[in-house]
Design a protein around this motif. Structure first.
Motif, PDB file in Angstrom:
ATOM      1  N   THR B   6       0.863  -1.190   0.000  1.00 33.61           N
ATOM      2  CA  THR B   6       0.000   0.000   0.000  1.00 33.61           C
ATOM      3  C   THR B   6       0.899   1.238   0.000  1.00 33.61           C
ATOM      4  O   THR B   6       1.816   1.330   0.816  1.00 33.61           O
ATOM      5  N   ILE B   7       0.635   2.150  -0.912  1.00 26.92           N
ATOM      6  CA  ILE B   7       1.409   3.392  -0.943  1.00 26.92           C
ATOM      7  C   ILE B   7       0.420   4.551  -0.793  1.00 26.92           C
ATOM      8  O   ILE B   7      -0.590   4.607  -1.493  1.00 26.92           O
ATOM      9  N   VAL B   8       0.689   5.442   0.172  1.00 25.03           N
ATOM     10  CA  VAL B   8      -0.190   6.600   0.372  1.00 25.03           C
ATOM     11  C   VAL B   8       0.392   7.779  -0.391  1.00 25.03           C
ATOM     12  O   VAL B   8       1.581   8.098  -0.244  1.00 25.03           O
ATOM     13  N   LEU B   9      -0.439   8.392  -1.246  1.00 28.48           N
ATOM     14  CA  LEU B   9       0.032   9.517  -2.064  1.00 28.48           C
ATOM     15  C   LEU B   9      -0.630  10.811  -1.623  1.00 28.48           C
ATOM     16  O   LEU B   9      -1.809  10.809  -1.233  1.00 28.48           O
ATOM     17  N   ASP B  10       0.119  11.927  -1.711  1.00 29.51           N
ATOM     18  CA  ASP B  10      -0.546  13.219  -1.461  1.00 29.51           C
ATOM     19  C   ASP B  10      -1.338  13.603  -2.715  1.00 29.51           C
ATOM     20  O   ASP B  10      -1.200  12.975  -3.768  1.00 29.51           O
ATOM     21  N   ASP B  11      -2.181  14.652  -2.579  1.00 33.21           N
ATOM     22  CA  ASP B  11      -3.087  15.005  -3.684  1.00 33.21           C
ATOM     23  C   ASP B  11      -2.348  15.333  -4.975  1.00 33.21           C
ATOM     24  O   ASP B  11      -2.747  14.899  -6.061  1.00 33.21           O
ATOM     25  N   ASP B  12      -1.260  16.127  -4.846  1.00 31.47           N
ATOM     26  CA  ASP B  12      -0.529  16.544  -6.047  1.00 31.47           C
ATOM     27  C   ASP B  12       0.050  15.336  -6.782  1.00 31.47           C
ATOM     28  O   ASP B  12      -0.034  15.228  -8.005  1.00 31.47           O
ATOM     29  N   GLU B  14      -0.984  12.335  -6.658  1.00 30.18           N
ATOM     30  CA  GLU B  14      -2.065  11.527  -7.229  1.00 30.18           C
ATOM     31  C   GLU B  14      -2.520  12.098  -8.577  1.00 30.18           C
ATOM     32  O   GLU B  14      -2.760  11.357  -9.529  1.00 30.18           O
ATOM     33  N   LYS B  15      -2.598  13.454  -8.645  1.00 31.35           N
ATOM     34  CA  LYS B  15      -2.976  14.087  -9.921  1.00 31.35           C
ATOM     35  C   LYS B  15      -1.932  13.763 -10.995  1.00 31.35           C
ATOM     36  O   LYS B  15      -2.260  13.438 -12.130  1.00 31.35           O
ATOM     37  N   GLU B  16      -0.664  13.884 -10.600  1.00 30.65           N
ATOM     38  CA  GLU B  16       0.430  13.581 -11.536  1.00 30.65           C
ATOM     39  C   GLU B  16       0.353  12.121 -11.995  1.00 30.65           C
ATOM     40  O   GLU B  16       0.583  11.796 -13.149  1.00 30.65           O
ATOM     41  N   LEU B  17       0.024  11.272 -11.047  1.00 28.56           N
ATOM     42  CA  LEU B  17      -0.073   9.837 -11.346  1.00 28.56           C
ATOM     43  C   LEU B  17      -1.190   9.570 -12.359  1.00 28.56           C
ATOM     44  O   LEU B  17      -1.014   8.811 -13.318  1.00 28.56           O
ATOM     45  N   ASP B  18      -2.329  10.243 -12.169  1.00 31.06           N
ATOM     46  CA  ASP B  18      -3.452  10.078 -13.108  1.00 31.06           C
ATOM     47  C   ASP B  18      -3.038  10.510 -14.513  1.00 31.06           C
ATOM     48  O   ASP B  18      -3.343   9.846 -15.497  1.00 31.06           O
ATOM     49  N   ARG B  19      -2.327  11.651 -14.555  1.00 27.60           N
ATOM     50  CA  ARG B  19      -1.881  12.176 -15.847  1.00 27.60           C
ATOM     51  C   ARG B  19      -0.916  11.184 -16.515  1.00 27.60           C
ATOM     52  O   ARG B  19      -1.035  10.865 -17.687  1.00 27.60           O
TER      53      ARG B  19
END
Lengths: 171, 98
Positions: B6-12, B14-19
């Motif tokens: 499990t890796i916890v990501l901050d919001d920024d 996560e957005k980068e990851l989606d992109r």
């Protein structure tokens, strides 16, 4: 047929795209086998068109590194000279991506490559040559000890890819 | 045994990851991680063969005739070349077999 072996080979191979296996490249570069030497001469003179993929380049480079070790030569010089030949206008470099990423692609697709090898009764190392030839409608020139040559009739029948050995070209 | 992480990501991030997932064309984070992991393993194999710098000289331009002449000046027998080619071919084949 009439004419010198060079002329006959030139006429036969004119306007065709060829895939050389690593043996042909190495023997051709070093001039240690007559037909391979002639093929490389024709390639470097821009008379025939040759296509290479990252897998073939990896095989040749690995052999050049070994050669450098054995003969105490500078591997970078060998590598540079090889690339000077590959960057000639009549050599088609089918990497798609950068060469390292293209090679990684081959490694990642190993299951597919093994599957093709099993279906056609080939060794895995010969499949990349087949894929390149299929894509470019090219003739594969190989040495007759490779599994590709042993299965040439089946490959011709199923994929319409012609496979010739240096011995065939001497006839 | 299969491992789950499990890796916890901050919001920024996560957005980068989606992109990144859209750009790379994978449908899930798990797919992306697996793909990157496979590439890393493949890179290690290439490095084991001493081909990690395979792209370093690939833009090298020059007279191909002169390059070929330089190769032909290397004095080596056909038998020696056969043995070098066989050994290196087997090494590269390991990339696909392992």
């Amino acid at each position: 047929m009439l004419g010198s072996p060079e002329k006959r080979l030139k006429d036969f191979l004119k306007n065709r795209i060829l895939v050389f296996d690593a043996n042909i490249w190495i023997h051709g570069l070093l001039g240690t086998e007559s037909i391979s030497k002639l093929l490389l001469d024709l390639c470097v003179e821009g008379i025939i068109r040759v296509v290479v993929d990252s897998y073939c380049v990896a095989e040749v480079l690995r052999a050049l590194f070994r050669l450098a070790e054995k003969k105490r030569l500078d591997p970078n010089t060998l590598q540079r000279n090889f690339w000077r030949i590959l960057n000639a206008d009549n050599v088609i470099k089918d990497f798609g991506l950068s060469i390292s990423r293209s090679l990684i692609g081959y490694v990642i697709r190993k299951d597919e490559i093994r599957l093709i090898a099993r279906i056609l009764g080939l060794e895995s190392k010969d499949v990349p040559y087949l894929l390149t030839a299929f894509k470019h409608s090219a003739i594969i020139i190989t040495t007759d000890d490779r599994s590709l040559y042993a299965q040439k009739e089946l490959i011709k029948k199923k994929l319409n890819i012609e496979i010739m050995s240096t011995r065939d070209l001497q006839k | 045994m299969a491992r789950s992480i499990t890796i916890v990501l901050d919001d920024d991030t996560e957005k980068e990851l989606d992109r990144l997932m859209r750009e790379v064309g994978v449908g899930s984070v798990e797919g992306l991680v697996l793909r990157l992991l496979r590439e890393a393993l493949a890179l290690r194999k290439i490095s084991e063969l001493g081909l990690e710098n395979i792209g370093e000289f690939c833009r090298e331009k020059g007279d191909p005739l002169e390059a070929l002449r330089a190769f032909r000046e290397i004095l080596i027998s056909r038998e020696e070349v056969d043995s070098i080619v066989r050994e290196s071919r087997e090494e590269v084949e390991r990339l696909l077999k392992e």
